[in-house]
Structures are given as structure tokens and as C-alpha cells.
Design a protein around this motif. Structure first.
Motif, PDB file in Angstrom:
ATOM      1  N   ALA A 156      30.291  30.164  41.706  1.00 14.39           N
ATOM      2  CA  ALA A 156      31.220  29.518  42.646  1.00 14.39           C
ATOM      3  C   ALA A 156      31.885  30.577  43.513  1.00 14.39           C
ATOM      4  N   LEU A 157      31.095  31.209  44.375  1.00  9.79           N
ATOM      5  CA  LEU A 157      31.602  32.314  45.188  1.00  9.79           C
ATOM      6  C   LEU A 157      32.628  31.833  46.204  1.00  9.79           C
ATOM      7  N   GLY A 158      32.363  30.713  46.871  1.00  6.79           N
ATOM      8  CA  GLY A 158      33.286  30.214  47.882  1.00  6.79           C
ATOM      9  C   GLY A 158      34.641  29.866  47.306  1.00  6.79           C
ATOM     10  N   PHE A 159      34.652  29.269  46.112  1.00  9.78           N
ATOM     11  CA  PHE A 159      35.916  28.922  45.468  1.00  9.78           C
ATOM     12  C   PHE A 159      36.691  30.182  45.103  1.00  9.78           C
ATOM     13  N   ARG A 160      36.010  31.187  44.565  1.00  8.47           N
ATOM     14  CA  ARG A 160      36.696  32.423  44.189  1.00  8.47           C
ATOM     15  C   ARG A 160      37.227  33.161  45.409  1.00  8.47           C
ATOM     16  N   VAL A 161      36.519  33.060  46.531  1.00  4.40           N
ATOM     17  CA  VAL A 161      37.002  33.684  47.768  1.00  4.40           C
ATOM     18  C   VAL A 161      38.304  33.027  48.224  1.00  4.40           C
ATOM     19  N   GLN A 197      35.203  43.302  46.102  1.00  5.24           N
ATOM     20  CA  GLN A 197      34.422  42.541  45.142  1.00  5.24           C
ATOM     21  C   GLN A 197      33.081  42.135  45.742  1.00  5.24           C
ATOM     22  N   LYS A 198      32.096  42.026  44.889  1.00  8.01           N
ATOM     23  CA  LYS A 198      30.733  41.759  45.337  1.00  8.01           C
ATOM     24  C   LYS A 198      30.649  40.397  46.019  1.00  8.01           C
ATOM     25  N   GLY A 199      30.154  40.409  47.249  1.00  8.57           N
ATOM     26  CA  GLY A 199      29.985  39.181  48.015  1.00  8.57           C
ATOM     27  C   GLY A 199      31.216  38.718  48.752  1.00  8.57           C
ATOM     28  N   MET A 200      32.343  39.436  48.635  1.00  5.31           N
ATOM     29  CA  MET A 200      33.583  39.013  49.272  1.00  5.31           C
ATOM     30  C   MET A 200      34.064  39.966  50.353  1.00  5.31           C
TER      31      MET A 200
END
Length: 484
Positions: A273-278, A302-305
Motif C-alpha cells: 500500500a505505497l500510496g496510503f503510506r505516502v 524511503q523507497k518509492g517515496m
């Protein structure tokens, strides 16, 4: 011989569609059998596993496969089959021939379980959303909710929670989210009366999202405070609840509680859940800045952010330096990003923090400075504004200085040794208390069983039970002696 074998095996890969479609249909039939077993055995975990397997097949769903599966799972001529088939687009004749050929060997079910019927609604709804046919999806979701209201089975709770989510999502995608608010409230009341805790969690989050979408923070807080509380059943729903609660606390100026909720939501969220963590990290960064803290650089790396958090990194840098002009330029540069993230009104609150940080740096650098120079360094409009800001910072304890009104200057006091005060001891004591509380909570969770709240066995009942056990043992011993 080997050459002939190779020539016979070559045409097989060319018919890739016929080999892929039956496999997807076969998986759906296995999922349907799993739902039937869960319904007959009344085991909701099997239904939950079926939904997880369905999410893995989501990208492989096609209209022809769904049509064949509906004919297999639902009773022929039933109202559900007719309605769901009308939502599916008609494929070409070749695909329809493939599906009918694969399903001809297996006859359709004589009767369909309510779990299978609701599962078919869920499949069609997911397919329509993926195909971006939102109007058909909205009609399908409304029909599924109307059917679901008439069913009261605990094995349907997991399927109902997913339908609630997609029902709200369809109206959000079409821009009509306010229309479903009253219906969601009615569904939440029904779920409460039926003791459907998973449905209550899902519907509460959907209602909070509905209120926050229209900036109705007071109504969201009233609903959250009045809603029944219980142990979380879904980690995803609990993470969403923490995120919404963090947003409510932020708007209500309760930054400490908001920071804890947002950071906990970011930690508990799944890695996928990358979008939620962003989103959690964006709000957590703003809250920490409002608290006067400066987030670590690793938060932005952070990775991907990195790309998503770049505007907030530049904003943090402006707040850390205390440069009001840089803060204004960053706010104007990423205005569209902050507006889409709905954090623009929070960034306006940061202006006072930027001024306070710049004023603290000035008080450390200069023992005596005129208010005109303070206004120039902070890029304030007038000397009167600088005088008011300095006076408020001295009153709040942000800087250790005095204000000379006659000479229009600020006199900074010498910075003492902080280790000569009790502040390090207080900070160390708070850390020790936090560790001890965490240890006590862990021990309490391990020591007591889940049913510790139930009434313990009284002494009289214990004596009766022991007496019955002794009589039973004596009776068994006498029977053994008789056999010998």
C-alpha cells in the motif's frame, strides 16, 4: 522420431487464449466451491480466503469468463443471473464459443447459495470498475446493496464489507459521494444490530471518508465518538481509521495525538500500500513541523517515496532554516501539489513556525539587534509587525530575550548550560516511563487469556466439580475391580 514429436508440440502455444480462459474459469469454480464449504460449515475464514484468491485473479477477468461463471454459479432463469448478465458487455463469437465449449461439460448448479449470489455481484462489480464503466458499476452496486439488506448470515460479513467499500467507491468515482451518506448510515445501523463488527469497521471508515471529503470534520468527530468501539478485525480498516483520526486531530489542533495516529498508520500499513503510506507520511511531516520538530532526512528517502515527498522536503528545509521568503516561494511553487493533497490550509499555519525559527536563530546570533534589522531579516512588512512578533515569542518562551521599546531593539540573554538544569533529567525520565509502560503492556497481553473478562469459577462450584470428579473416578475404579 524426435523431430516428429517437436512438430506436433509446436501448434500448442498458438492457441494461448483457449488455454488461459479455461484456467481462469477453473480457478473461479474452485473459489466457488470454497465459498460453498465455508457457507455449509459456517466458517468465515474460508470466505475470506476466497476473496484473497479472487484479488489475485482480478487482472485476468473478462466478460466471457464472467458470463460462463454466472451460468455455472447461479440458477438458470434467476433474477440475479438476468440482472448481472445485463451489466456485462457482449464479446465476439469466437470468445463465446470458447467459453461455451469449456462449460458444456459441467452442468449449472440447481440452486445457488446467498454467499455465491453475493460473490457474483462482487465479481461483476470489480470487473466494471476495472473497465472504468462507472455508471454500470454504480447501478450494480446499488442492486447488490439492496439484495444484501435482506440477508442476515454471518458467513456474508466478509463479502458484505467488500461490497460496502466498492459501493462507496463507485459513487466517489462518479462525483456523487454525498448521495450515499444516508444509506451508509442506515447500513451501519443494520450492521450494529446484527453484531457485524467487520461491517461496522468498514462502514465507519467509509462514513469518515465521506465527511472528510467535504471537510465536515465536526460531524466526522461526532460520529467517531458515538460509534461503538471494539477490537479491530481487519488491519487494513484499522490503518484507515488511524489515518482519518489523525486528520481529524490535526484540524482540531491536537497535534500530539495526530502525530501518533499518523505514524502508527504508516507503520501498520502493508508494504504494497505505497500510496496510503505516502499520504500518511505527508500528513505526519506537516504535523511534526507544526509541533516544532524537524523530520529526519531518512523520512524523505524511503523507497518509492522520494519523488512524492520532494515538495515536503523543500518545505521542511525552509522551516528548518527559518527563511520566510524561501517558505513563500516553496508554497507557491508546489501550490497544486499541496492543494491536491489537501494540506494547503495546514501549510498556512506553518508561517508562524518559520518566523519563530528565524527569530530564534537571530537571538542566538546577536546579543543586541534593532527591530528594523529583525524585520529586514524576516522579510516582514513593518517594524511594528516585528515588535509584536518578538513580544509574543518572548511571552511564549520561544526565545530568551528582552524588548527595549524606547530604543526599538531586542536584547538577547546569554545561553546557559542546559545540562545544569533539570531538562535532561526530565527527558530521560519520560523515556524510561515510556519503556516501562511498553513492557507492562506486553506482559499484560501475554499473561491474560482472551476470556479473562468472564466471571471466574466460584469456590462452591469448584468443590462440586471436584466432588463429581472423585465420584466418577471411584465408580470407574469399582468397575475395573469387577472386571478382574
Amino acid at each position: 522420431m524426435t523431430q516428429d514429436v517437436e512438430m506436433k508440440e509446436q501448434p500448442a502455444p498458438s492457441n494461448s487464449f483457449t488455454s488461459s480462459s479455461p484456467s481462469t474459469l477453473h480457478h473461479l469454480k474452485e473459489i466457488a466451491s470454497l465459498i460453498e464449504i465455508g457457507a455449509y460449515d459456517r466458517e468465515a475464514r474460508r470466505v475470506l480466503r476466497a476473496i484473497r484468491l479472487t484479488m489475485a485473479l482480478r487482472r485476468k477477468l473478462k466478460a466471457s469468463v464472467l458470463s460462463s461463471f454466472l451460468s455455472f454459479a447461479l440458477a438458470p432463469g434467476s433474477e440475479a443471473l438476468t440482472r448481472l448478465s445485463s451489466y456485462l458487455p457482449k464479446e465476439d463469437e469466437h470468445e463465446m464459443e470458447v467459453d461455451t465449449a469449456t462449460t458444456a461439460a459441467q452442468p449449472p448448479a440447481k440452486h445457488s447459495l446467498p454467499e455465491l449470489e453475493i460473490y457474483c455481484y462482487l465479481l461483476v462489480l470489480i470487473f466494471l470498475i476495472d473497465q472504468k464503466k462507472y455508471d454500470e458499476a454504480k447501478a450494480c452496486s446499488s442492486a447488490s446493496i439492496a439484495r444484501l439488506k435482506n440477508l442476515n448470515r454471518r458467513t456474508l460479513d466478509v463479502l458484505a464489507a467488500r461490497l460496502y467499500f466498492y459501493y462507496s467507491l463507485c459513487y466517489e468515482l462518479t462525483g456523487n459521494l454525498a448521495e450515499v451518506r444516508s444509506n451508509l448510515l442506515a447500513l451501519h445501523r443494520i450492521a450494529t444490530l446484527r453484531h457485524d463488527e467487520l461491517g461496522q469497521e468498514t462502514l465507519l471508515n467509509l462514513l469518515l471518508r465521506n465527511y472528510l471529503h467535504y471537510n465536515l470534520y465536526d460531524q466526522a468527530e461526532k460520529l467517531r465518538s458515538k460509534a461503538p468501539r471494539f477490537e479491530a478485525h481487519s488491519n487494513q480498516q484499522f490503518c484507515r481509521y488511524l489515518f482519518y483520526l489523525g486528520k481529524i486531530r490535526t484540524i482540531q489542533l491536537e497535534y500530539t495525538d495526530a502525530k501518533e495516529c499518523l505514524l502508527q498508520a504508516a507503520r501498520k500499513a502493508p508494504v504494497a500500500a505505497l500510496g496510503f503510506r505516502v499520504q500518511c507520511n505527508k500528513w505526519a511531516i506537516i504535523v511534526r513541523l507544526l509541533l516544532g520538530e524537524i523530520p529526519e532526512r531518512t523520512v524523505f528517502m524511503q523507497k518509492g517515496m522520494e519523488k512524492a515527498l520532494r515538495p515536503y522536503f523543500e518545505l521542511t528545509n525552509a522551516v528548518r532554516i527559518g527563511d520566510l521568503e524561501l517558505f513563500r516561494s516553496v508554497a507557491e511553487k508546489f501550490l497544486s501539489t499541496f492543494s491536491s493533497d489537501r494540506t494547503n490550509n495546514l501549510i498556512v499555519r506553518l508561517r508562524h513556525n518559520v518566523i519563530r525559527t528565524g527569530l530564534r536563530n537571530i537571538s542566538i546570533s546577536y546579543s543586541r539587534i534593532s527591530l528594523a534589522d529583525v524585520a529586514k531579516k524576516l522579510t516582514l512588512d513593518s517594524v511594528a509587525d516585528a515588535e509584536c512578533i518578538v513580544a509574543k515569542a518572548i511571552r511564549d518562551g520561544a526565545i530568551d530575550a528582552t524588548l527595549d521599546h524606547s530604543n526599538q531593539c531586542m536584547l538577547s540573554k546569554e545561553t546557559g548550560d542546559i545540562y545544569s538544569t533539570t531538562e535532561p533529567q526530565t527527558a530521560f525520565n519520560s523515556r524510561i516511563a515510556f519503556c516501562l509502560n511498553m513492557h507492562n503492556e506486553a506482559v499484560r497481553a501475554l499473561r491474560f487469556p482472551p476470556n479473562s473478562h468472564k466471571e471466574k469459577e466460584s469456590a462452591e462450584k469448584r468443590r462440586e466439580r471436584q466432588q463429581q470428579e472423585q465420584e466418577l473416578a471411584k465408580h470407574i475404579a469399582e468397575e475395573d475391580d469387577d472386571e478382574f
